[in-house]
Design a protein around this motif. Structure first.
Motif, mmCIF file in Angstrom:
data_model
loop_
_atom_site.group_PDB
_atom_site.id
_atom_site.type_symbol
_atom_site.label_atom_id
_atom_site.label_comp_id
_atom_site.label_asym_id
_atom_site.label_seq_id
_atom_site.Cartn_x
_atom_site.Cartn_y
_atom_site.Cartn_z
ATOM 1 N N LYS A 22 16.822 -27.638 -5.515
ATOM 2 C CA LYS A 22 15.857 -28.267 -6.432
ATOM 3 C C LYS A 22 14.690 -28.854 -5.651
ATOM 4 C CE LYS A 22 18.472 -29.860 -10.443
ATOM 5 N NZ LYS A 22 18.967 -31.036 -11.129
ATOM 6 N N ASN A 27 22.903 -27.271 -4.918
ATOM 7 C CA ASN A 27 21.993 -27.230 -6.059
ATOM 8 C C ASN A 27 20.871 -28.245 -5.886
ATOM 9 O OD1 ASN A 27 23.669 -25.378 -7.112
ATOM 10 N ND2 ASN A 27 24.661 -26.763 -8.569
ATOM 11 N N ARG A 37 17.400 -22.095 -15.671
ATOM 12 C CA ARG A 37 16.562 -23.167 -16.232
ATOM 13 C C ARG A 37 17.421 -24.200 -16.968
ATOM 14 N NH1 ARG A 37 11.016 -20.606 -18.868
ATOM 15 N NH2 ARG A 37 10.040 -20.015 -16.917
ATOM 16 N N SER A 83 26.065 -21.569 -8.726
ATOM 17 C CA SER A 83 26.575 -20.884 -9.899
ATOM 18 C C SER A 83 26.231 -21.751 -11.088
ATOM 19 C CB SER A 83 28.100 -20.710 -9.803
ATOM 20 O OG SER A 83 28.605 -20.272 -11.047
ATOM 21 N N ARG A 125 28.039 -22.041 -13.648
ATOM 22 C CA ARG A 125 29.263 -22.510 -14.300
ATOM 23 C C ARG A 125 29.258 -24.042 -14.266
ATOM 24 N NH1 ARG A 125 32.823 -18.450 -15.109
ATOM 25 N NH2 ARG A 125 34.486 -19.885 -15.603
ATOM 26 N N ARG A 180 14.938 -27.506 -15.611
ATOM 27 C CA ARG A 180 13.497 -27.393 -15.369
ATOM 28 C C ARG A 180 13.091 -25.923 -15.386
ATOM 29 N NH1 ARG A 180 12.871 -26.400 -9.697
ATOM 30 N NH2 ARG A 180 10.699 -26.993 -9.847
ATOM 31 N N LYS A 181 11.798 -25.702 -15.590
ATOM 32 C CA LYS A 181 11.322 -24.326 -15.689
ATOM 33 C C LYS A 181 11.029 -23.756 -14.307
ATOM 34 C CE LYS A 181 9.490 -24.630 -20.327
ATOM 35 N NZ LYS A 181 8.311 -24.806 -21.173
ATOM 36 N N PHE A 236 20.530 -24.809 -16.448
ATOM 37 C CA PHE A 236 21.395 -25.502 -15.495
ATOM 38 C C PHE A 236 20.626 -26.556 -14.702
ATOM 39 C CE2 PHE A 236 23.632 -26.026 -11.478
ATOM 40 C CZ PHE A 236 24.925 -26.237 -11.904
ATOM 41 N N LEU A 237 19.428 -26.166 -14.227
ATOM 42 C CA LEU A 237 18.657 -27.083 -13.398
ATOM 43 C C LEU A 237 17.847 -28.082 -14.235
ATOM 44 C CD1 LEU A 237 17.247 -24.693 -10.622
ATOM 45 C CD2 LEU A 237 19.203 -26.240 -10.452
ATOM 46 N N ARG A 286 16.965 -16.160 -15.599
ATOM 47 C CA ARG A 286 16.023 -17.280 -15.659
ATOM 48 C C ARG A 286 16.458 -18.344 -16.664
ATOM 49 N NH1 ARG A 286 9.998 -16.334 -17.900
ATOM 50 N NH2 ARG A 286 11.064 -16.734 -19.870
ATOM 51 N N GLU A 288 7.333 -25.926 -7.718
ATOM 52 C CA GLU A 288 6.438 -25.410 -8.744
ATOM 53 C C GLU A 288 7.146 -25.221 -10.079
ATOM 54 O OE1 GLU A 288 2.966 -22.043 -9.003
ATOM 55 O OE2 GLU A 288 4.399 -22.034 -7.376
ATOM 56 N N ASP A 289 6.408 -25.413 -11.114
ATOM 57 C CA ASP A 289 6.980 -25.274 -12.441
ATOM 58 C C ASP A 289 6.256 -24.148 -13.189
ATOM 59 O OD1 ASP A 289 7.946 -27.782 -14.881
ATOM 60 O OD2 ASP A 289 8.711 -25.817 -14.390
ATOM 61 N N PHE A 290 6.929 -23.546 -14.144
ATOM 62 C CA PHE A 290 6.332 -22.434 -14.865
ATOM 63 C C PHE A 290 6.619 -22.599 -16.347
ATOM 64 C CE2 PHE A 290 7.200 -21.012 -10.650
ATOM 65 C CZ PHE A 290 6.186 -20.125 -10.326
ATOM 66 N N ASP A 291 5.598 -22.492 -17.163
ATOM 67 C CA ASP A 291 5.828 -22.478 -18.600
ATOM 68 C C ASP A 291 6.234 -21.085 -19.037
ATOM 69 O OD1 ASP A 291 5.391 -25.111 -19.144
ATOM 70 O OD2 ASP A 291 3.228 -24.853 -19.221
#
Lengths: 122, 289
Positions: free
Chosen positions: A111, A107, B187, B209, B211, B192-193, B189-190, B183, A116-119
């Motif tokens: 990351k 994970n 989002r 995952s 989870r 961030r968008k 989980f992480l 999505r 890039e980020d998205f609104d």
């Protein structure tokens, strides 16, 4: 020599299909205390028709978060699986070992890759 | 209010048509909505699983929904699979047993979904296929259903519909959840968008995952891809603005023109496949742990 406790999956879940994470959790909660006290467990899949990875992840894969590979290998045995289901279990076990070796590794790496980020996307 | 829907096929255009249609329904409440199918000359039966939650959403917001100007061929297709049953259209018998009927399951109804699958045994809705193909196919469908349960947060449950195409030896089975979509889960989980497509790529990595309870997961989609790669079939996954397709060993992601709520998985299998779905005998000899 420690006695072996035989546990029937179909008895625990009351169903011939092992296809939910909730049922997987029931199995996990039954066998993990036994393994903890050093008891050998034979997990029988007799009478079970369908098995999915989501069930096995929770019932068996989760054990690798608490026990070493050696402990699981020495104390747990499974019976009643056909070749196709056994192959599935092998994949689940490999996945669980990799996951618990470093649960955040993948994970975190991902990351880093997507900056890039998205609104929104409209 | 009259809404229009054109042809809906098993391709990105079909999903985009439904996404655009869904967009037009979002602000409608407490009215009468006529869905005009006058320009719809072809509707792939399995795609009823995608249309179903959009139409149910209209009912939930207090609308009364009617289908009008339905082309005779389209009516036959959508009556055979029982989609139009509750809209005053006469029932159509599936004499050729090529339809897996349209059905909506509540999210926790594992047993209902299993019973649904069991009611379509080969020869009773499902075409002839080897026992191993049957088992591999059903296992993957059960994995998808479990994914809906674990991740969709769907208020409307899970919609299922399937169609067998005997001339092509293909069977499409579509499972749509009308939930939050991949999505939103990724989002959350992480923290961030990210875009729908990036979220889908993340979710399809076997190592990932959403989870959070210390349980390994993430295998379902990887297994589905392996199965379809062997079988020579096709997977389509559509979630919000993301479209994914896997066939012939190739995968592609495309951004959708519209926002299709939830997550839809369509599995198309080659029913004439006689591949053996397990490895050689060495597996049974070794300790799996």
């Amino acid at each position: 020599m420690t006695a072996t406790v035989k546990i029937s999956i179909s008895d625990i879940i009351g169903n011939k299909d092992a296809v939910s994470t909730e049922d997987g959790q029931k199995v996990f909660e039954l066998i993990s205390p036994l393994l903890r006290e050093g008891t050998r467990v034979e997990l029988s899949f007799d009478q079970i028709d369908w098995i999915i990875s989501a069930f096995l992840n929770v019932a068996i894969g989760q054990l690798y978060g608490e026990f070493s590979d050696e402990d699981v290998s020495e104390r747990l045995d499974v019976t009643g699986l056909d070749q196709m289901d056994r192959e599935l279990l092998e994949k689940v076990v490999d996945n669980a070992k990799a996951y618990f070796a470093n649960p955040d590794r993948f994970n975190h790496a991902w990351k880093q890759e997507t900056g890039e980020d998205f609104d929104d996307e409209e | 209010m009259r809404l229009y829907l054109g042809d809906v096929r098993n391709d990105i255009k079909g999903y985009q048509s439904l996404a655009e249609f869904a967009d037009t329904t979002k602000s409608l409440a407490n009215g009468t909505v006529q869905i005009d199918l006058g320009s719809c000359t072809f509707f792939y039966a399995n795609m009823a699983a995608v249309l179903g939650p959009i139409v149910d959403g209209l009912w939930v917001t207090g609308n009364e929904v009617r289908f009008i100007n339905v082309n005779a061929k389209v009516q036959r297709i959508l009556s055979k699979n029982k989609f139009l049953d509750s809209y005053g259209f006469p029932p159509e018998e599936d004499l050729n047993h090529t339809t897996l009927k349209y059905k909506n399951f509540i999210l926790k109804d594992n047993m209902g979904f299993q019973a649904y699958l069991r009611s379509y045994l080969p020869g009773k809705g499902l075409p002839r296929m080897t026992p191993l193909l049957y088992k591999a196919f059903l296992r993957n469908l059960l994995e998808i259903f479990q994914n809906c349960q674990s991740h969709s947060q769907s208020q409307y449950g899970v919609y299922v519909c399937g169609q067998f195409f005997p001339k092509k030896n293909t069977l499409d089975l579509t499972i749509a959840d009308a939930g939050v979509g991949i999505r939103t889960n990724v989002r959350q989980f992480l923290g961030r968008k990210i875009s729908s497509i990036d979220a889908m790529k993340w979710a399809m990595d076997a190592s990932n995952s959403t989870r959070k309870n210390g349980q390994p997961g993430g295998l379902g989609l990887k297994l589905l891809r392996q199965f379809i790669a062997k079988n020579g079939g096709k997977i389509q996954i559509v979630s919000r603005y993301g479209y994914y397709e896997f066939s012939g060993g190739n995968e592609k992601f495309q951004k959708m023109a519209g926002d299709l709520p939830g997550t839809t998985v369509n599995v198309e299998i080659n029913t004439a496949d006689e591949t053996s779905y397990c490895l050689t005998s060495e597996l049974t000899q070794k300790n799996v742990f």
